[in-house]
Design a protein around this motif. Structure first.
Motif, PDB file in Angstrom:
ATOM      1  N   GLU A  19       5.216  14.306 -13.247  1.00  7.41           N
ATOM      2  CA  GLU A  19       4.208  13.289 -12.875  1.00  7.41           C
ATOM      3  C   GLU A  19       3.014  13.956 -12.180  1.00  7.41           C
ATOM      4  N   ASP A  20       2.005  13.141 -11.874  1.00  9.87           N
ATOM      5  CA  ASP A  20       0.840  13.634 -11.135  1.00  9.87           C
ATOM      6  C   ASP A  20       1.204  13.917  -9.673  1.00  9.87           C
ATOM      7  N   TRP A  21       0.304  14.615  -8.994  1.00  6.10           N
ATOM      8  CA  TRP A  21       0.526  14.885  -7.569  1.00  6.10           C
ATOM      9  C   TRP A  21       0.674  13.576  -6.801  1.00  6.10           C
ATOM     10  N   VAL A  22       1.685  13.524  -5.970  1.00  5.91           N
ATOM     11  CA  VAL A  22       1.918  12.360  -5.111  1.00  5.91           C
ATOM     12  C   VAL A  22       1.472  12.689  -3.682  1.00  5.91           C
ATOM     13  N   LEU A  23       1.633  13.966  -3.298  1.00 10.86           N
ATOM     14  CA  LEU A  23       1.136  14.428  -2.001  1.00 10.86           C
ATOM     15  C   LEU A  23       0.238  15.634  -2.243  1.00 10.86           C
ATOM     16  N   LYS A  24      -0.941  15.564  -1.639  1.00 12.30           N
ATOM     17  CA  LYS A  24      -1.940  16.599  -1.903  1.00 12.30           C
ATOM     18  C   LYS A  24      -2.383  17.254  -0.599  1.00 12.30           C
ATOM     19  N   ASP A  25      -1.940  18.463  -0.397  1.00 13.43           N
ATOM     20  CA  ASP A  25      -2.387  19.267   0.739  1.00 13.43           C
ATOM     21  C   ASP A  25      -2.179  18.546   2.078  1.00 13.43           C
ATOM     22  N   VAL A  26      -0.992  18.026   2.254  1.00 17.30           N
ATOM     23  CA  VAL A  26      -0.690  17.253   3.469  1.00 17.30           C
ATOM     24  C   VAL A  26      -0.238  18.174   4.597  1.00 17.30           C
ATOM     25  N   SER A  27      -0.957  18.134   5.711  1.00 19.18           N
ATOM     26  CA  SER A  27      -0.595  18.910   6.896  1.00 19.18           C
ATOM     27  C   SER A  27      -0.607  18.011   8.120  1.00 19.18           C
ATOM     28  N   PHE A  28       0.455  18.065   8.890  1.00 18.55           N
ATOM     29  CA  PHE A  28       0.478  17.370  10.186  1.00 18.55           C
ATOM     30  C   PHE A  28       1.622  17.921  11.007  1.00 18.55           C
ATOM     31  N   LYS A  29       1.583  17.647  12.298  1.00 21.52           N
ATOM     32  CA  LYS A  29       2.637  18.122  13.184  1.00 21.52           C
ATOM     33  C   LYS A  29       3.075  16.999  14.109  1.00 21.52           C
ATOM     34  N   VAL A  30       4.362  16.856  14.252  1.00 19.75           N
ATOM     35  CA  VAL A  30       4.921  15.865  15.163  1.00 19.75           C
ATOM     36  C   VAL A  30       5.667  16.610  16.256  1.00 19.75           C
ATOM     37  N   GLU A  31       5.277  16.356  17.504  1.00 19.31           N
ATOM     38  CA  GLU A  31       5.922  17.038  18.637  1.00 19.31           C
ATOM     39  C   GLU A  31       7.274  16.380  18.931  1.00 19.31           C
ATOM     40  N   PRO A  32       8.186  17.150  19.525  1.00 19.29           N
ATOM     41  CA  PRO A  32       9.490  16.581  19.867  1.00 19.29           C
ATOM     42  C   PRO A  32       9.352  15.316  20.719  1.00 19.29           C
ATOM     43  N   GLY A  33      10.033  14.273  20.328  1.00 23.17           N
ATOM     44  CA  GLY A  33      10.031  13.034  21.104  1.00 23.17           C
ATOM     45  C   GLY A  33       8.903  12.074  20.780  1.00 23.17           C
ATOM     46  N   GLU A  34       7.943  12.528  19.996  1.00 24.93           N
ATOM     47  CA  GLU A  34       6.825  11.647  19.640  1.00 24.93           C
ATOM     48  C   GLU A  34       7.235  10.573  18.642  1.00 24.93           C
ATOM     49  N   THR A  35       6.512   9.457  18.666  1.00 24.92           N
ATOM     50  CA  THR A  35       6.654   8.445  17.625  1.00 24.92           C
ATOM     51  C   THR A  35       5.389   8.463  16.776  1.00 24.92           C
ATOM     52  N   VAL A  36       5.576   8.713  15.491  1.00 21.11           N
ATOM     53  CA  VAL A  36       4.442   8.766  14.577  1.00 21.11           C
ATOM     54  C   VAL A  36       4.611   7.690  13.518  1.00 21.11           C
ATOM     55  N   ALA A  37       3.544   6.969  13.233  1.00 15.19           N
ATOM     56  CA  ALA A  37       3.585   5.947  12.189  1.00 15.19           C
ATOM     57  C   ALA A  37       2.852   6.462  10.958  1.00 15.19           C
ATOM     58  N   LEU A  38       3.434   6.185   9.799  1.00 17.55           N
ATOM     59  CA  LEU A  38       2.758   6.478   8.535  1.00 17.55           C
ATOM     60  C   LEU A  38       2.302   5.160   7.949  1.00 17.55           C
ATOM     61  N   VAL A  39       1.006   5.031   7.697  1.00 16.42           N
ATOM     62  CA  VAL A  39       0.519   3.800   7.082  1.00 16.42           C
ATOM     63  C   VAL A  39      -0.340   4.148   5.864  1.00 16.42           C
ATOM     64  N   GLY A  40      -0.584   3.130   5.047  1.00 15.57           N
ATOM     65  CA  GLY A  40      -1.375   3.326   3.842  1.00 15.57           C
ATOM     66  C   GLY A  40      -0.912   2.351   2.786  1.00 15.57           C
ATOM     67  N   ALA A  41      -1.733   2.153   1.780  1.00 15.90           N
ATOM     68  CA  ALA A  41      -1.442   1.172   0.738  1.00 15.90           C
ATOM     69  C   ALA A  41      -0.178   1.547  -0.023  1.00 15.90           C
ATOM     70  N   THR A  42       0.338   0.605  -0.779  1.00 15.21           N
ATOM     71  CA  THR A  42       1.509   0.893  -1.610  1.00 15.21           C
ATOM     72  C   THR A  42       1.177   2.016  -2.592  1.00 15.21           C
ATOM     73  N   GLY A  43       2.116   2.946  -2.724  1.00 17.37           N
ATOM     74  CA  GLY A  43       1.895   4.086  -3.606  1.00 17.37           C
ATOM     75  C   GLY A  43       1.156   5.249  -2.954  1.00 17.37           C
ATOM     76  N   ALA A  44       0.791   5.112  -1.684  1.00 17.88           N
ATOM     77  CA  ALA A  44       0.022   6.157  -1.000  1.00 17.88           C
ATOM     78  C   ALA A  44       0.827   7.436  -0.783  1.00 17.88           C
ATOM     79  N   GLY A  45       2.168   7.303  -0.748  1.00 24.54           N
ATOM     80  CA  GLY A  45       2.999   8.504  -0.588  1.00 24.54           C
ATOM     81  C   GLY A  45       3.872   8.525   0.655  1.00 24.54           C
TER      82      GLY A  45
END
Ligand code: TTP
Ligand code: MG
Length: 241
Positions: A19-45
């Motif tokens: 299939e086509d790329w679903v994730l493109k050059d994704v970089s992020f860091k989550v520190e220990p104990g942090e709460t991170v939310a992922l948002v975005g339209a349906t199909g965003a990945g």
């Protein structure tokens, strides 16, 4: 030992087979104990990111590090114990409730099962079943409602006291009573763990330490709820919907 729970994506590219790329050059860091939310339209990945952290699939390019170690160099059994996942479609096995919490890990004894069921607010409904913890369920749930299946999934995810907890639309299929049971337990459950939360209702993610906004497989914005509203970008638009 227990993980610290740091998660880092470094220039991750990913496509499902053919299939086509679903994730493109994704970089992020989550520190220990942090709460991170992922948002975005349906199909965003969003779910694809979770699938990679759990190693249901491997990246095509780039790296995912947990506590600084590439997850491809980790033992699957460690990952499974240190990362608790609750997804919208709860997978049950035919067997009793106890089995559905501990699965094949016999080091989780009855006492531990009860403890984790109390902790996740599942204990109360289990006590209402004729056979309590020995109640038989089927893959389709048997006598369990959608909400009860979800509470069971929380108990299973937390049975090993994981350093990382991942919630993918974890309350979207449940009735309001169960949702409030989960919400009640959530603050306690996420304390001291790195938490990644995906929810369509943006009201449930505003308190995250960091919100990552995905758009067509790329990170479009990242910041706190207030920062992203001020920016008047994609998050702001999604929030107004
Ligand atoms: P997802 O990662 O499932 O997107 P999402 O979780 O952001 O969407 P939703 O809010 O609806 O839950 O999908 C990204 C793309 O990958 C999409 O085109 C569907 C495709 N995909 C597969 O081909 N196979 C899979 O197993 C999954 C999970 C997604
Ligand atoms: Mg999804």
């Amino acid at each position: 030992g227990r993980f610290r729970g740091e998660i880092e994506f470094r220039n991750v590219w990913f496509a499902y087979e053919g299939e086509d790329w679903v994730l493109k050059d994704v970089s992020f860091k989550v520190e220990p104990g942090e709460t991170v939310a992922l948002v975005g339209a349906t199909g965003a990945g969003k779910t694809s990111i979770i699938n990679l952290i759990c190693r249901f699939y491997d990246v095509n390019r780039g790296q995912i590090l947990v506590d600084g170690v590439d997850i491809r160099d980790m033992r699957q059994s460690d990952l499974r114990r240190q990362i608790g996942v609750v997804q919208q479609d709860v997978f049950l096995f035919s067997g009793d409730i106890k089995y559905n919490i501990r699965l094949n890990d016999t080091e989780i004894d009855d006492e531990k099962i009860r403890e984790v069921a109390r902790y996740t607010n599942a204990h109360r409904f289990i006590e209402t079943k004729p056979n309590k913890y020995d109640e038989e369920v089927t893959e389709r749930g048997g006598t369990l409602s959608a909400g009860q299946r979800q509470l069971l999934a929380f108990a299973r995810a937390l049975a090993f006291d994981p350093a990382i907890l991942i919630l993918d639309e974890a309350t979207s299929a449940v009735d309001t009573e169960t949702e409030s049971l989960i919400q009640d337990a959530l603050e306690k459950i996420t304390r001291g763990r790195t938490t990644i939360i995906i929810a369509h209702r943006l009201s449930t993610v505003q308190h995250a330490d960091k919100i990552i906004v995905l758009h067509k497989g790329r990170i479009r914005e990242c910041g706190t709820h207030e920062e992203l509203l001020e920016k008047r970008g994609l998050y702001y638009k999604l929030y107004l919907l």
